[in-house]
Design a protein around this motif. Structure first.
Motif, short mmCIF file in Angstrom:
data_model
loop_
_atom_site.label_atom_id
_atom_site.label_comp_id
_atom_site.label_asym_id
_atom_site.label_seq_id
_atom_site.Cartn_x
_atom_site.Cartn_y
_atom_site.Cartn_z
N GLN A 15 0.85 -1.18 0.00
CA GLN A 15 0.00 0.00 0.00
C GLN A 15 0.89 1.24 0.00
OE1 GLN A 15 -2.50 -0.35 3.39
NE2 GLN A 15 -3.58 -2.16 2.64
N MET A 16 0.52 2.23 -0.81
CA MET A 16 1.31 3.44 -0.92
C MET A 16 0.45 4.63 -0.53
SD MET A 16 3.35 5.02 -4.20
CE MET A 16 4.18 3.45 -4.50
N PRO A 17 0.86 5.40 0.48
CA PRO A 17 0.09 6.58 0.87
C PRO A 17 0.16 7.66 -0.20
CG PRO A 17 2.16 6.50 2.07
CD PRO A 17 2.06 5.21 1.31
N ASP A 18 -0.81 8.58 -0.15
CA ASP A 18 -0.86 9.64 -1.16
C ASP A 18 0.40 10.48 -1.17
OD1 ASP A 18 -3.32 8.88 -2.07
OD2 ASP A 18 -4.44 10.52 -1.13
N TRP A 19 0.97 10.75 0.02
CA TRP A 19 2.14 11.63 0.04
C TRP A 19 3.30 11.02 -0.73
CZ3 TRP A 19 6.97 10.57 1.87
CH2 TRP A 19 7.13 9.50 2.77
N GLU A 20 3.43 9.69 -0.67
CA GLU A 20 4.49 9.03 -1.41
C GLU A 20 4.19 8.99 -2.91
OE1 GLU A 20 6.80 4.73 -1.46
OE2 GLU A 20 5.82 5.40 0.39
N LYS A 21 2.92 8.84 -3.26
CA LYS A 21 2.55 8.84 -4.68
C LYS A 21 2.94 10.16 -5.34
CE LYS A 21 -1.48 5.79 -4.16
NZ LYS A 21 -2.97 5.73 -4.21
N ARG A 22 2.83 11.25 -4.59
CA ARG A 22 3.16 12.55 -5.19
C ARG A 22 4.64 12.62 -5.58
NH1 ARG A 22 0.27 14.33 -0.55
NH2 ARG A 22 -1.93 14.70 -1.05
N PHE A 23 5.49 11.93 -4.85
CA PHE A 23 6.91 11.90 -5.20
C PHE A 23 7.17 10.93 -6.34
CE2 PHE A 23 7.30 13.83 -1.02
CZ PHE A 23 8.37 14.69 -1.17
N ARG A 24 6.48 9.80 -6.32
CA ARG A 24 6.77 8.74 -7.29
C ARG A 24 6.10 8.97 -8.64
NH1 ARG A 24 9.87 5.12 -5.08
NH2 ARG A 24 9.70 4.58 -2.86
N ALA A 25 5.01 9.70 -8.68
CA ALA A 25 4.32 9.93 -9.95
C ALA A 25 5.28 10.58 -10.95
CB ALA A 25 3.11 10.82 -9.72
N PRO A 26 5.35 10.06 -12.18
CA PRO A 26 6.27 10.65 -13.17
C PRO A 26 5.95 12.11 -13.43
CG PRO A 26 5.49 8.50 -13.89
CD PRO A 26 4.68 8.85 -12.69
N ARG A 27 7.00 12.93 -13.46
CA ARG A 27 6.88 14.35 -13.77
C ARG A 27 7.78 14.68 -14.94
NH1 ARG A 27 6.61 18.09 -8.33
NH2 ARG A 27 5.03 16.91 -7.20
N VAL A 28 7.43 15.74 -15.65
CA VAL A 28 8.25 16.20 -16.77
C VAL A 28 8.41 17.71 -16.66
CG1 VAL A 28 7.64 14.34 -18.35
CG2 VAL A 28 6.20 16.39 -18.25
N SER A 29 9.54 18.20 -17.16
CA SER A 29 9.77 19.64 -17.24
C SER A 29 9.15 20.17 -18.53
CB SER A 29 11.27 19.93 -17.23
OG SER A 29 11.88 19.45 -18.44
N LEU A 30 9.15 21.48 -18.68
CA LEU A 30 8.76 22.09 -19.95
C LEU A 30 9.78 21.69 -21.01
CD1 LEU A 30 6.83 24.18 -21.36
CD2 LEU A 30 8.63 25.85 -20.90
N PRO A 31 9.35 21.10 -22.12
CA PRO A 31 10.32 20.69 -23.14
C PRO A 31 10.99 21.90 -23.81
CG PRO A 31 8.21 19.57 -23.45
CD PRO A 31 7.98 20.67 -22.47
N ASP A 32 12.31 21.81 -23.95
CA ASP A 32 13.08 22.77 -24.73
C ASP A 32 13.14 22.25 -26.16
OD1 ASP A 32 14.75 24.86 -25.44
OD2 ASP A 32 16.56 23.81 -24.78
N TRP A 33 13.01 23.12 -27.15
CA TRP A 33 13.03 22.64 -28.54
C TRP A 33 14.13 23.34 -29.34
CZ3 TRP A 33 11.74 26.55 -32.08
CH2 TRP A 33 11.05 27.65 -31.57
N ALA A 34 14.61 22.62 -30.36
CA ALA A 34 15.72 23.12 -31.18
C ALA A 34 15.21 24.18 -32.15
CB ALA A 34 16.36 21.96 -31.94
N GLU A 35 15.89 25.31 -32.18
CA GLU A 35 15.43 26.46 -32.97
C GLU A 35 15.30 26.12 -34.45
OE1 GLU A 35 16.75 31.12 -33.72
OE2 GLU A 35 18.00 29.77 -32.52
N ASP A 36 16.24 25.38 -35.01
CA ASP A 36 16.22 25.05 -36.44
C ASP A 36 15.68 23.65 -36.72
OD1 ASP A 36 17.27 27.54 -37.08
OD2 ASP A 36 19.33 26.83 -36.83
N ALA A 37 15.27 22.95 -35.68
CA ALA A 37 14.65 21.63 -35.82
C ALA A 37 13.60 21.50 -34.72
CB ALA A 37 15.69 20.52 -35.72
N PRO A 38 12.51 22.27 -34.80
CA PRO A 38 11.57 22.38 -33.69
C PRO A 38 10.82 21.09 -33.34
CG PRO A 38 10.74 23.54 -35.63
CD PRO A 38 12.15 23.17 -35.92
N HIS A 39 10.95 20.07 -34.19
CA HIS A 39 10.33 18.79 -33.85
C HIS A 39 11.18 18.01 -32.85
CE1 HIS A 39 13.19 17.92 -37.07
NE2 HIS A 39 13.19 16.65 -36.70
N ARG A 40 12.39 18.49 -32.56
CA ARG A 40 13.26 17.81 -31.61
C ARG A 40 13.26 18.58 -30.28
NH1 ARG A 40 18.53 15.68 -35.09
NH2 ARG A 40 17.31 14.30 -36.49
#
Length: 610
Positions: A15-40
């Motif tokens: 069993q996992m408490p909610d407080w631990e789920k908040r740490f374990r849930a996958p997070r992502v940053s704002l993606p940075d994109w390449a100026e001359d290859a914006p699909h990357r």
């Protein structure tokens, strides 16, 4: 001193408490994109349990993990052509290392800036050819240096000074380099210099001269157009951070006319065609976005929910992608097209409790506090955690934070305070803490504490003072200078012995301390003594918990050990946890372990349990 493995019966039973789920849930940053290859794109995620860099090909949808190190990696830059990912390789979080690079679609890492020895990073700008870069470095021996680095040639030094400096940006065509520097000796207020790749000066802008109040400048970026010599900068001339456009060749400065239109601090970045700016407005712990048309001077709001936008960028089609959260709702990367840009699979983070705004009068003016009360708690005084932010030039906001949410789950109210020194409330508020460092912030914290007790919100017998980094420093200083005010102290990666910390810390932080305190420990010993927690350690009455990274270059371990030795000599109630990392950990299991130990320490001494 005690240590534990942090395991619980709940975890062992699956069993996992909610407080631990908040740490374990996958997070992502704002993606940075390449100026001359914006699909990357490049982003950071904790999907494996450690924060690492990930490459994302938006055309194919493919994502792959770029780095894989025991203590994690978050410092990475995507080259404008999208071919290379640069990442900073230090040792176990000590922040001292070299840049490496890896092909976007994978392959072996190689030395990104050949010929440059290990250092602390001081900015990086990569040319559009992917093979040229402007590399900022800092070492205790050399101070600040900036080099032109090419893959097929030895690096060329184009800047050197003992005081702090760093790379601001490289122009779109690679002909101009913007540098932020503090040659005048005030590490809180930078001046700007623009040079050519051979180091010859083109332009200077310094708002620290010619007035009784020193003002800072910052680089926000060159216009993304070949041959365009406009540089977007931030200034403090109106009493807050505000953008303007500076043509570094003609010298013309274009004020945007935003004074009186938006009340808080402003930052900005260019739209991809250079015709408009994306303006971020930070005011009273929340933020919002606007589009500013440079030709018409029209300011148009970009629709975002109430809360905090912690990063935003404009895509080539004019849509805006932004990372948003509130205290009650976990972070998500959204687009103004209505889409969720990145939604990592797996465990989802539970929400938490919304914040309420409280304003309290203190000796320095009105202090803004963010207050949360546990859901379903009966009326009456609460055991309360005063969670003090680091920085000190930072601020708490209406944004999601797993640590405060965990305390709320365990029956504690949480109060976060934007004391003098915090950003987002104007230049005077941020600059107010010079010379009486620490003591000024604690006046504001004490005023909010008195409000919480006098109003019946907080239980005066169960008050925890806690924080990390500068917040950890204020925790230890508060326990010694306000010994009857607090029931318990929990300090993470703190400054504990200011003199020893100064001598052991990285050079850029020494410069900041000289600015804050007006000199070195030898020049102003009375100020260092007055601001050092070690001075007051014998007055501490409350149980103290301290955690520290043994490789920390910001709050080094020796000065923590000095403070702990004094607690030991007094037989004071305390616990210490040392871990093999730097200024905090990028490993999810380690973060969970640390918080579990803090919660257990509080329960043992205050008797509060969920």
């Amino acid at each position: 001193m005690t240590e534990s493995n942090g395991s619980t019966p709940q975890e062992q039973s699956g069993q996992m408490p909610d407080w631990e789920k908040r740490f374990r849930a996958p997070r992502v940053s704002l993606p940075d994109w390449a100026e001359d290859a914006p699909h990357r794109s490049l982003f950071v995620s904790n999907a494996t349990g450690t924060y690492e860099l990930y490459a994302w090909d938006r055309e194919t949808g493919d994502q792959r993990q770029v780095t894989n190190r025991a203590n994690g990696t978050t410092d990475g830059v995507l080259s404008p052509d999208g071919e290379w990912i640069w990442w900073f390789d230090d040792k176990d979080g000590d922040e001292f290392g070299v840049w490496r690079r890896q092909p976007f679609h994978g392959g072996p890492d190689d030395e990104a800036a050949p010929g440059l020895d290990a250092s602390y990073p001081a900015g990086l700008a990569i040319g559009r050819d992917g093979r040229t870069a402007i590399v900022g470095r800092s070492t205790d021996e050399d101070g600040s240096t900036i080099h032109l680095s090419r893959q097929d040639a030895a690096p060329v030094e184009i800047y050197r000074h003992r005081e702090s400096a760093g790379v601001g940006d490289l122009s779109h065509d690679g002909s101009l380099i913007a540098i932020e520097h503090t040659e005048h000796g005030d590490a809180m207020h930078s001046a700007l210099r623009v040079v050519r790749p051979d180091g010859t000066a083109v332009a200077e802008l310094d708002d620290t001269k010619g007035g009784t109040v020193e003002l800072g400048l910052e680089v926000m970026g060159f216009a993304p157009v070949d041959g365009d010599t406009r540089l977007l900068i931030g200034h403090q001339r109106s009493g807050r951070w505000e953008p303007l456009v500076w043509d570094v060749v003609s010298g013309e400065e274009t004020d945007l006319g935003l004074a009186g239109r938006l009340a808080g601090d402003l930052s900005a970045e260019w739209y991809p065609d250079g015709s408009a700016l994306l303006v971020a407005h930070s005011f009273e712990a929340r933020s919002e976005l606007f589009r500013y048309d440079l030709a018409t001077r029209r300011l148009e709001r970009v629709d975002t929910p109430r809360g905090t936008v912690s990063g935003a960028t404009v895509r080539p089609d004019g849509s805006v992608e932004y990372l948003w959260s509130s205290a009650a709702e976990p972070p998500v990367v959204r687009s103004t097209t209505g889409a969720v840009v990145l939604d990592p699979p797996g465990l989802k983070s539970p929400g938490s409790v919304p914040v309420e705004d409280v304003w309290v009068e203190s000796p320095g003016g009105r202090v803004h506090a963010l207050v949360q009360r546990p859901a379903g708690l009966p009326a009456g005084p609460c055991p309360t955690v005063f969670d003090i932010h680091g920085g000190p030039t930072w601020h708490d906001s209406d944004s999601f934070a797993a640590g405060p949410a965990a305390w709320l789950d365990h029956g504690y109210a949480v109060i976060r305070i934007n004391y003098r020194g915090s950003t987002g409330y104007g230049r005077a508020w941020t600059d107010a803490l010079k010379h009486r460092v620490g003591l000024i912030e604690l006046e504001d914290i004490a005023a909010v504490r008195d409000w919480a007790v006098d109003s019946g919100f907080a239980d005066p017998d169960r008050l925890i003072l806690t924080g990390g980094s500068w917040g950890g420093y204020l925790t230890l200083l508060g326990l010694g200078t306000q010994p009857d005010a607090w029931s318990l102290g929990i300090a993470a990666v703190p400054v504990a012995d200011y003199v020893t910390a100064y001598h052991d810390e990285m050079e850029a932080l020494k410069a900041m301390d000289r600015t804050l305190l007006g000199g070195t420990p030898e020049e102003v010993p009375e100020r260092f003594e007055a601001s050092s927690p070690l001075t007051y350690v014998d007055a501490v009455k409350s149980p103290v918990y301290i955690s520290a990274g043994v490789n920390d270059p910001r709050c080094p371990i020796r000065q923590v050990d000095n403070y702990v030795a004094r607690l030991v000599n007094r037989a004071a109630i305390h616990e210490v946890y040392r871990y093999d990392a730097g200024h905090g950990s990028l490993v999810v299991d380690e973060r969970i372990k640390q918080l579990r130990l803090e919660l257990a320490f509080a329960e043992r001494h205050l008797g509060v349990s969920p």
